[in-house]
Design an enzyme around this catalytic site. Structure first.
Site, short mmCIF file in Angstrom:
data_model
loop_
_atom_site.label_atom_id
_atom_site.label_comp_id
_atom_site.label_asym_id
_atom_site.label_seq_id
_atom_site.Cartn_x
_atom_site.Cartn_y
_atom_site.Cartn_z
N GLY A 268 38.04 34.94 39.19
CA GLY A 268 37.99 35.89 37.65
C GLY A 268 38.58 35.47 36.77
N SER A 269 37.99 35.39 35.62
CA SER A 269 38.81 34.74 34.52
C SER A 269 37.90 34.86 33.10
CB SER A 269 39.31 33.32 34.86
OG SER A 269 38.46 32.64 35.56
#
Length: 244
Positions: A202-203
């Site tokens: 996630g990013s």
């Protein structure tokens, strides 16, 4: 993985195939699979089912699908799968500003947020030489927040095209993402859509567009790394859209 050439000529076609798992994810998939098997052998069925779900998710997270990249010199391609959450004019990051980077004039920044369900292999938006590769340690605040561009762990890239135009993009870690991994090094010659890095779990990726660039995406639009055209170099009509 072999290259696949796609065409819109009559009679051309391609068969669907399962996405491969990136080598970086295989160890995590193996660990999750072993834990799942142990739970089943011990008779802990509930935990076994839960870990089976985790194992499937790990496999999906590290999937590395083939992408067909448009071949046009004026196109800037999305470096990440995800959601366009911001399009704003901002100064370039200080770590890659100045004459040896992106300069000091404001640039258009397009931010793409990747959820834990998106493909996390990142690709270069243009072809050229990798002039700068700068890693900055930092925090792990929500990558969807504007301050994440300045406070979070991040990896900057500056790519110089054959015509001298420079484009920057930044991998930004988020609440869950705790590891940024580049696949390339300074001076590498990159092809448009080439795999250049991975962010685990996630990013966000920011793209810094040079002057004279016209964005071709809208807030709330989803992108595919290596395929979606997010901008064109040169002045052209901007676009509008309707959410429906």
């Amino acid at each position: 993985m072999s290259n696949i050439i796609s065409s819109n000529r009559p009679g051309s076609g391609i068969k669907w195939q399962w996405p491969s798992i990136h080598p970086e994810g295989r160890k995590f998939l193996l660990i999750a699979g072993i834990v799942t098997l142990c739970f089943w052998l011990l008779g802990w069925e509930i935990l076994g089912w839960l870990m089976l779900g985790v194992t499937l998710w790990v496999g999906a997270f590290f999937r590395d699908p083939v992408r067909v990249t448009p071949a046009s010199d004026d196109m800037i391609i999305a470096p990440a799968d995800g959601l366009i959450t911001q399009i704003a004019e901002v100064p370039p990051p200080p770590e890659i500003a100045g004459p040896d980077g992106l300069g000091d004039a404001p640039m258009l920044r397009v931010s793409i947020f990747m959820s834990v369900f998106d493909v996390h292999i990142n690709r270069t938006p243009v072809a050229g030489t990798l002039r700068k590769l700068v890693y900055i340690p930092g925090k792990f605040v929500n990558a969807d927040l504007d301050k994440a561009s300045e406070e979070n762990e991040r990896q900057h890239f500056v790519v110089e095209r054959a015509d001298g135009v420079r484009i920057g993009f930044t991998q930004i870690a988020g609440l869950v993402a705790r590891r940024i991994m580049p696949f390339v090094s300074m001076g590498s010659e990159l092809a448009t859509g080439q795999r250049v890095g991975l962010i685990r779990f996630g990013s966000r990726v920011d793209v810094y567009l040079p002057a004279g660039t016209t964005p071709k995406v809208l807030l709330g639009q989803r992108t595919l790394a290596g395929e979606t055209v997010i901008a064109r170099i040169g002045q052209a009509a901007t676009i509008d859209g309707i959410g429906q």
